[in-house]
Design a protein around this motif. Structure first.
Motif, PDB file in Angstrom:
ATOM      1  N   THR A 228       0.949  -0.443   6.179  1.00 25.77           N
ATOM      2  CA  THR A 228       1.647   0.139   5.243  1.00 25.77           C
ATOM      3  C   THR A 228      -0.185   1.637   6.018  1.00 25.77           C
ATOM      4  OG1 THR A 228      -0.693  -0.268   4.319  1.00 25.77           O
ATOM      5  CG2 THR A 228       1.610  -0.726   3.704  1.00 25.77           C
ATOM      6  N   GLU A 230      -2.457   0.951   5.675  1.00 22.75           N
ATOM      7  CA  GLU A 230      -3.938   2.318   4.468  1.00 22.75           C
ATOM      8  C   GLU A 230      -5.548   1.158   5.211  1.00 22.75           C
ATOM      9  OE1 GLU A 230      -4.103  -0.574   1.356  1.00 22.75           O
ATOM     10  OE2 GLU A 230      -2.221  -1.944   1.756  1.00 22.75           O
ATOM     11  N   HIS A 259      -4.055   9.501   4.274  1.00 20.19           N
ATOM     12  CA  HIS A 259      -5.534   9.921   5.426  1.00 20.19           C
ATOM     13  C   HIS A 259      -6.189  11.125   5.433  1.00 20.19           C
ATOM     14  CE1 HIS A 259      -4.008   5.862   7.568  1.00 20.19           C
ATOM     15  NE2 HIS A 259      -2.804   6.343   6.716  1.00 20.19           N
TER      16      HIS A 259
END
Length: 291
Positions: A228, A230, A259
């Motif tokens: 993902t 993250e 992001h």
């Protein structure tokens, strides 16, 4: 546990003003331009550097920090701090790291030299991690060991605006460079570990950017176990291409939404080998203590 000073070099892209704000220290990198010595940011700005780089007969060579300057800085810091962590550019791109490691042997462990094979925005990230670890009470040796052990938690992909500088620096044969220019090939290079290596070939800047985005997505999934994204930090670096870098940032945000993608100039030590008009993207693991 004593106080730890964090020292890096200007290949990290951290300016002297930023270093002061962060409470760290920066060694300005020396350059020889037509055999005259300059220091990055002291008497050589980014604009002045590129102006010289574009001159057809100008000879620019990079140099490791002068040994006396480095020892003087360590001695100065050890008057105020118990220990020093020094984070230079990748050992694969300069002999300065190996020299610093050899010099540190005389300091009974009070000077720890990091060899985590990073440069530019990834080297900057190592500095930020070192600051945080120091604040957490880690010793110089513990900080150095962590940064060395996690050196492969980052990668850089670069595409160049012209092959001329790679040819000039001996990175390409003249024949290959001539064919590449004729066919308008845009090579994609990588720094993953020690050296600047060839990674892929593209025909257009658009295709080169696509290759780089695809590769960082692959790194997230296969190398960082973070499909993902993250827990991955994405950054952009460039050589006098701020508008193109901002455009690339928007493209990356479409592909990797959410992001916080920062943009920084690529360090001059890399820039002199690849020239102006280059774009780079990096993907690095965001470690738990940095969240």
């Amino acid at each position: 546990m004593g106080k730890v000073a964090i020292l890096t070099d200007s290949n990290s892209g951290i300016t002297l003003a930023e270093a002061k704000d962060l409470g760290i220290y920066v060694m300005p990198m020396p350059f020889y331009i037509d055999e005259k010595l300059y220091y990055e940011e002291i008497d050589l700005s980014q604009d002045q550097f590129y102006e010289k780089l574009r001159e057809p007969n100008c000879k620019i060579t990079t140099s490791m920090p002068i040994v006396g300057d480095l020892i003087d800085k360590w001695e100065e810091l050890l008057e105020s701090y118990d220990e020093v962590v020094y984070i230079p550019m990748s050992s694969g791109l300069s002999s300065s790291c190996a020299t610093a490691i050899a010099l540190s042997d005389d300091y009974d462990g009070r000077v720890q030299v990091v060899n985590n094979q990073r440069v530019s925005v990834t080297q900057r990230l190592s500095v930020m991690e070192a600051i945080k670890l120091s604040q957490m009470g880690k010793s110089a040796e513990e900080i150095k060991n962590f940064l060395d052990e996690t050196k492969f938690d980052s990668s850089i992909y670069i595409t160049v605006g012209t092959l001329d500088y790679l040819k000039k620096g001996g990175r390409l044969t003249p024949a290959v460079a001539a064919i590449g220019t004729l066919l308008r090939i845009k090579p994609v290079l990588q720094i993953q570990g020690e050296k600047l290596d060839s990674f892929a070939k593209a025909r257009t800047m658009k295709q080169a950017k696509q290759i780089m985005m695809d590769q960082i997505a692959k790194d997230m999934k296969e190398r960082y176990n973070d499909p993902t994204g993250e827990n991955t930090i994405i950054s952009i670096a460039h050589t006098q291409e701020s508008e193109a870098a901002e455009e690339f940032r928007q493209e990356l945000l479409e592909r990797f939404p959410g992001h916080d993608i920062i943009i920084n100039p690529l360090s001059l030590s890399i820039s002199c080998h690849i020239g102006p008009g280059s774009l780079a993207v990096t993907a690095s693991v965001r470690h738990e203590f940095m969240k």
